[in-house]
Design a protein around this motif. Structure first.
Motif, PDB file in Angstrom:
ATOM      1  N   UNK A   1       0.547  -1.083   0.161  1.00 21.29           N
ATOM      2  CA  UNK A   1       0.258   0.300  -0.107  1.00 21.29           C
ATOM      3  C   UNK A   1       1.103   1.522  -0.240  1.00 21.29           C
ATOM      4  N   UNK A   2       1.818   0.837   0.254  1.00 26.53           N
ATOM      5  CA  UNK A   2       2.783   1.996   1.217  1.00 26.53           C
ATOM      6  C   UNK A   2       3.308   2.610  -0.901  1.00 26.53           C
ATOM      7  N   UNK A   3       3.417   1.574  -0.952  1.00 24.29           N
ATOM      8  CA  UNK A   3       4.446   2.519  -2.939  1.00 24.29           C
ATOM      9  C   UNK A   3       3.704   1.957  -3.633  1.00 24.29           C
ATOM     10  N   UNK A   4       2.343   2.363  -3.406  1.00 22.93           N
ATOM     11  CA  UNK A   4       1.277   2.599  -4.447  1.00 22.93           C
ATOM     12  C   UNK A   4       1.379   4.450  -4.251  1.00 22.93           C
ATOM     13  N   UNK A   5       1.197   4.360  -3.121  1.00 24.34           N
ATOM     14  CA  UNK A   5       0.626   5.809  -2.171  1.00 24.34           C
ATOM     15  C   UNK A   5       2.572   6.231  -2.610  1.00 24.34           C
ATOM     16  N   UNK A   6       2.934   6.461  -2.746  1.00 25.58           N
ATOM     17  CA  UNK A   6       4.899   6.536  -2.922  1.00 25.58           C
ATOM     18  C   UNK A   6       4.426   7.123  -4.173  1.00 25.58           C
ATOM     19  N   UNK A   7       4.237   5.884  -5.101  1.00 27.41           N
ATOM     20  CA  UNK A   7       4.064   6.142  -6.377  1.00 27.41           C
ATOM     21  C   UNK A   7       3.257   7.198  -7.432  1.00 27.41           C
ATOM     22  N   UNK A   8       1.851   7.547  -6.411  1.00 30.00           N
ATOM     23  CA  UNK A   8       1.200   8.179  -6.816  1.00 30.00           C
ATOM     24  C   UNK A   8       1.158   9.399  -6.623  1.00 30.00           C
ATOM     25  N   UNK A   9       2.079   9.479  -4.935  1.00 34.11           N
ATOM     26  CA  UNK A   9       2.187  10.820  -4.701  1.00 34.11           C
ATOM     27  C   UNK A   9       3.362  11.425  -6.494  1.00 34.11           C
ATOM     28  N   UNK A  10       4.185  10.615  -6.061  1.00 39.21           N
ATOM     29  CA  UNK A  10       5.361  10.974  -7.276  1.00 39.21           C
ATOM     30  C   UNK A  10       5.010  11.306  -8.560  1.00 39.21           C
ATOM     31  N   UNK A  11       3.764  10.739  -8.982  1.00 34.74           N
ATOM     32  CA  UNK A  11       3.213  11.202 -10.507  1.00 34.74           C
ATOM     33  C   UNK A  11       2.456  12.201  -9.741  1.00 34.74           C
ATOM     34  N   UNK A  12       1.820  12.608  -8.774  1.00 34.26           N
ATOM     35  CA  UNK A  12       0.784  14.237  -9.073  1.00 34.26           C
ATOM     36  C   UNK A  12       2.287  14.998  -8.462  1.00 34.26           C
ATOM     37  N   UNK A  13       2.959  15.239  -8.759  1.00 34.40           N
ATOM     38  CA  UNK A  13       4.333  16.331  -8.694  1.00 34.40           C
ATOM     39  C   UNK A  13       4.783  16.157  -9.588  1.00 34.40           C
TER      40      UNK A  13
END
Length: 74
Positions: A1-13
């Motif tokens: 779950x944390x990996x997906x959130x980190x990827x989502x945050x990177x894509x958002x930035x």
């Protein structure tokens, strides 16, 4: 779950990291109600518009008697 959130945050930035794309606007065309259009130049011009002005005054130039007063006697 944390990996997906980190990827989502990177894509958002990602757009913030890349920055805005450069677009060169030379003029704005504003349509009129009568069917015509007005072209407004949007870029910098070669000649300055109007006379060169000095710095603005920080304080207004009012003397006590030059302002219009409201008639409050009514």
């Amino acid at each position: 779950m944390k990996r997906e959130l980190a990827l989502l945050g990177t894509l958002a930035l990602l757009p913030a990291m890349i920055g805005p794309l450069e677009a060169e606007a030379r003029s704005i065309i504003a349509p009129l109600c009568g069917g015509g259009a007005v072209t407004i130049p949007a870029g910098p011009t070669d000649a300055p518009s109007g006379p060169v002005q000095g710095p603005c005054c920080a304080k207004g130039c009012h003397t006590g008697s030059s302002r219009k007063r409201l008639d409050r006697s009514q």
